[in-house]
Write a protein that holds these residues in place. Structure first.
Motif, PDB file in Angstrom:
ATOM      1  N   TRP A   1       0.794  -1.294  -0.022  1.00  0.00           N
ATOM      2  CA  TRP A   1      -0.048   0.182   0.094  1.00  0.00           C
ATOM      3  C   TRP A   1       0.719   1.243   0.186  1.00  0.00           C
ATOM      4  CZ3 TRP A   1      -1.038   3.588   3.941  1.00  0.00           C
ATOM      5  CH2 TRP A   1      -2.435   4.614   3.565  1.00  0.00           C
ATOM      6  N   LEU A   2       2.026   1.258   0.653  1.00  0.00           N
ATOM      7  CA  LEU A   2       2.672   2.331   0.859  1.00  0.00           C
ATOM      8  C   LEU A   2       3.613   2.591  -0.136  1.00  0.00           C
ATOM      9  CD1 LEU A   2       4.134   1.949   4.504  1.00  0.00           C
ATOM     10  CD2 LEU A   2       2.845   3.841   3.743  1.00  0.00           C
ATOM     11  N   ALA A   3       3.998   1.411  -1.013  1.00  0.00           N
ATOM     12  CA  ALA A   3       4.788   1.512  -2.181  1.00  0.00           C
ATOM     13  C   ALA A   3       3.734   2.139  -3.442  1.00  0.00           C
ATOM     14  CB  ALA A   3       5.319  -0.037  -2.460  1.00  0.00           C
ATOM     15  N   ALA A   4       2.707   1.727  -3.431  1.00  0.00           N
ATOM     16  CA  ALA A   4       1.716   2.254  -4.336  1.00  0.00           C
ATOM     17  C   ALA A   4       1.603   3.836  -4.269  1.00  0.00           C
ATOM     18  CB  ALA A   4       0.436   1.588  -4.429  1.00  0.00           C
ATOM     19  N   LEU A   5       1.429   4.050  -3.107  1.00  0.00           N
ATOM     20  CA  LEU A   5       1.204   5.587  -2.943  1.00  0.00           C
ATOM     21  C   LEU A   5       2.350   6.518  -3.146  1.00  0.00           C
ATOM     22  CD1 LEU A   5      -0.130   5.896   0.921  1.00  0.00           C
ATOM     23  CD2 LEU A   5      -1.509   6.422  -1.249  1.00  0.00           C
ATOM     24  N   HIS A   6       3.668   5.961  -3.300  1.00  0.00           N
ATOM     25  CA  HIS A   6       4.859   6.441  -3.369  1.00  0.00           C
ATOM     26  C   HIS A   6       5.303   6.559  -5.079  1.00  0.00           C
ATOM     27  CE1 HIS A   6       5.125   6.352   0.835  1.00  0.00           C
ATOM     28  NE2 HIS A   6       5.900   7.668   0.706  1.00  0.00           N
ATOM     29  N   GLU A   7       4.784   5.589  -6.013  1.00  0.00           N
ATOM     30  CA  GLU A   7       5.051   5.275  -7.167  1.00  0.00           C
ATOM     31  C   GLU A   7       4.811   6.373  -8.094  1.00  0.00           C
ATOM     32  OE1 GLU A   7       4.088   1.737 -10.500  1.00  0.00           O
ATOM     33  OE2 GLU A   7       3.256   1.861  -8.605  1.00  0.00           O
ATOM     34  N   GLY A   8       5.822   6.627  -8.774  1.00  0.00           N
ATOM     35  CA  GLY A   8       5.997   7.306  -9.851  1.00  0.00           C
ATOM     36  C   GLY A   8       6.114   8.843  -9.479  1.00  0.00           C
ATOM     37  N   TRP A   9       6.455   9.176  -8.459  1.00  0.00           N
ATOM     38  CA  TRP A   9       6.661  10.966  -8.080  1.00  0.00           C
ATOM     39  C   TRP A   9       7.484  10.944  -7.037  1.00  0.00           C
ATOM     40  CZ3 TRP A   9       5.703  12.056  -2.974  1.00  0.00           C
ATOM     41  CH2 TRP A   9       5.039  11.475  -2.318  1.00  0.00           C
ATOM     42  N   SER A  10       7.779  10.100  -6.021  1.00  0.00           N
ATOM     43  CA  SER A  10       8.821  10.061  -4.925  1.00  0.00           C
ATOM     44  C   SER A  10      10.083   9.974  -5.499  1.00  0.00           C
ATOM     45  CB  SER A  10       8.666   8.834  -3.923  1.00  0.00           C
ATOM     46  OG  SER A  10       9.699   9.387  -2.975  1.00  0.00           O
ATOM     47  N   ILE A  11      11.163  10.923  -4.843  1.00  0.00           N
ATOM     48  CA  ILE A  11      12.498  10.848  -5.275  1.00  0.00           C
ATOM     49  C   ILE A  11      13.295   9.898  -4.385  1.00  0.00           C
ATOM     50  CG2 ILE A  11      14.760  12.450  -5.700  1.00  0.00           C
ATOM     51  CD1 ILE A  11      12.449  14.552  -5.903  1.00  0.00           C
ATOM     52  N   ARG A  12      14.063   9.013  -5.136  1.00  0.00           N
ATOM     53  CA  ARG A  12      14.995   7.985  -4.423  1.00  0.00           C
ATOM     54  C   ARG A  12      16.175   8.671  -3.944  1.00  0.00           C
ATOM     55  NH1 ARG A  12      18.937   4.316  -5.774  1.00  0.00           N
ATOM     56  NH2 ARG A  12      18.785   2.291  -4.669  1.00  0.00           N
ATOM     57  N   PRO A  13      16.491   8.334  -2.707  1.00  0.00           N
ATOM     58  CA  PRO A  13      17.778   8.922  -2.119  1.00  0.00           C
ATOM     59  C   PRO A  13      19.104   8.285  -3.121  1.00  0.00           C
ATOM     60  CG  PRO A  13      16.394   8.237  -0.220  1.00  0.00           C
ATOM     61  CD  PRO A  13      15.873   7.717  -1.764  1.00  0.00           C
ATOM     62  N   ASP A  14      20.091   8.986  -2.967  1.00  0.00           N
ATOM     63  CA  ASP A  14      21.594   8.594  -3.620  1.00  0.00           C
ATOM     64  C   ASP A  14      22.192   7.505  -2.608  1.00  0.00           C
ATOM     65  OD1 ASP A  14      21.673   9.764  -6.280  1.00  0.00           O
ATOM     66  OD2 ASP A  14      21.141  11.563  -5.064  1.00  0.00           O
ATOM     67  N   LEU A  15      22.061   7.976  -1.537  1.00  0.00           N
ATOM     68  CA  LEU A  15      22.926   7.545  -0.272  1.00  0.00           C
ATOM     69  C   LEU A  15      22.180   7.620   1.248  1.00  0.00           C
ATOM     70  CD1 LEU A  15      25.572   5.879   0.274  1.00  0.00           C
ATOM     71  CD2 LEU A  15      26.335   7.990   0.946  1.00  0.00           C
ATOM     72  N   THR A  16      21.997   6.468   1.867  1.00  0.00           N
ATOM     73  CA  THR A  16      21.448   6.620   3.171  1.00  0.00           C
ATOM     74  C   THR A  16      22.063   5.964   4.375  1.00  0.00           C
ATOM     75  OG1 THR A  16      19.014   6.065   2.055  1.00  0.00           O
ATOM     76  CG2 THR A  16      19.398   5.677   4.241  1.00  0.00           C
ATOM     77  N   PHE A  17      22.277   6.622   5.196  1.00  0.00           N
ATOM     78  CA  PHE A  17      23.196   6.447   6.414  1.00  0.00           C
ATOM     79  C   PHE A  17      22.232   5.911   7.419  1.00  0.00           C
ATOM     80  CE2 PHE A  17      26.054   9.195   4.116  1.00  0.00           C
ATOM     81  CZ  PHE A  17      27.065   8.481   4.406  1.00  0.00           C
TER      82      PHE A  17
END
Length: 205
Positions: free
Chosen positions: A110-126
């Motif tokens: 459900w959460l993945a569907a809400l973010h699909e197509g517009w959210s920006i993926r981080p380049d690096l996560t600590f």
């Protein structure tokens, strides 16, 4: 470039961010956070305090993220800036997957569907990793804790974080949050500089 700092409550994110503002001053990064960078973030804070319905709470988090991306993240990245965010999408997937259990059949999907197509993926996560009992020792007294800051919740949340890190090892860098604060800050700053240098964005100091 978008860098995110993640971890359970009490892991030391705020302390690390304060140190990075000094360590990376010459790179002139934009520091931001979720929730809180937009006016919707203030509504999210109120929802957390009042412990509203988990679905409503999750939707408010996503709304805050959408405005954060539109008003802060995307414009900064388009301008070629280095952006460092205190919490981002991984927090939502880690925390909301836990709080939505029993309310939705498949919270992750459900959460993945809400973010699909517009959210920006981080380049690096600590990801700051800390035993839950140590995190609780760092938090305020039990009576003042938010519902996210309960031991059973944080235990499940950290497990979700680690599962996400295991699924995306090229993006995540795990950090021992029990290490001395200065050592953590120096390590994270150096890694950010290294990645930026590889992309030809910022020189080493």
């Amino acid at each position: 470039m978008l860098i995110t700092i993640e971890g359970i409550d009490g892991a030391g994110k705020s302390t690390l961010l304060a140190s990075l503002k000094k360590e990376l001053a010459d790179c002139d990064p934009i520091f931001t956070r979720e929730p809180g960078a937009t006016w919707i973030g203030q509504v999210v804070r109120q929802a957390i305090a009042e412990e509203v319905d988990p679905v409503a709470e999750a939707l408010l988090f996503v709304a805050d993220h959408a405005m954060h991306c539109a008003a802060v993240i995307r414009p900064a990245l388009d301008a070629g800036r280095l952006v460092i965010s205190d919490r981002y999408t991984d927090s939502r997937f880690a925390y909301q997957q836990v709080t939505l259990r029993g309310h939705l059949q498949d919270p992750r999907r459900w959460l993945a569907a809400l973010h699909e197509g517009w959210s920006i993926r981080p380049d690096l996560t600590f990801l700051l990793v800390l035993p839950v009992h140590r995190a609780l020792e760092r938090l305020d007294g039990e009576n003042t804790r938010e519902h996210f800051e309960r031991e059973e919740v944080l235990t499940e949340v950290q497990a979700e974080y680690l599962a996400r890190a295991g699924a995306e090892p090229s993006r995540f860098i795990l950090v021992d949050a029990e290490e001395e604060r200065g050592v953590i800050a120096s390590f994270v700053a150096e890694e950010i500089r290294r990645v930026c240098e590889l992309r030809g964005r910022y020189p080493r100091s």
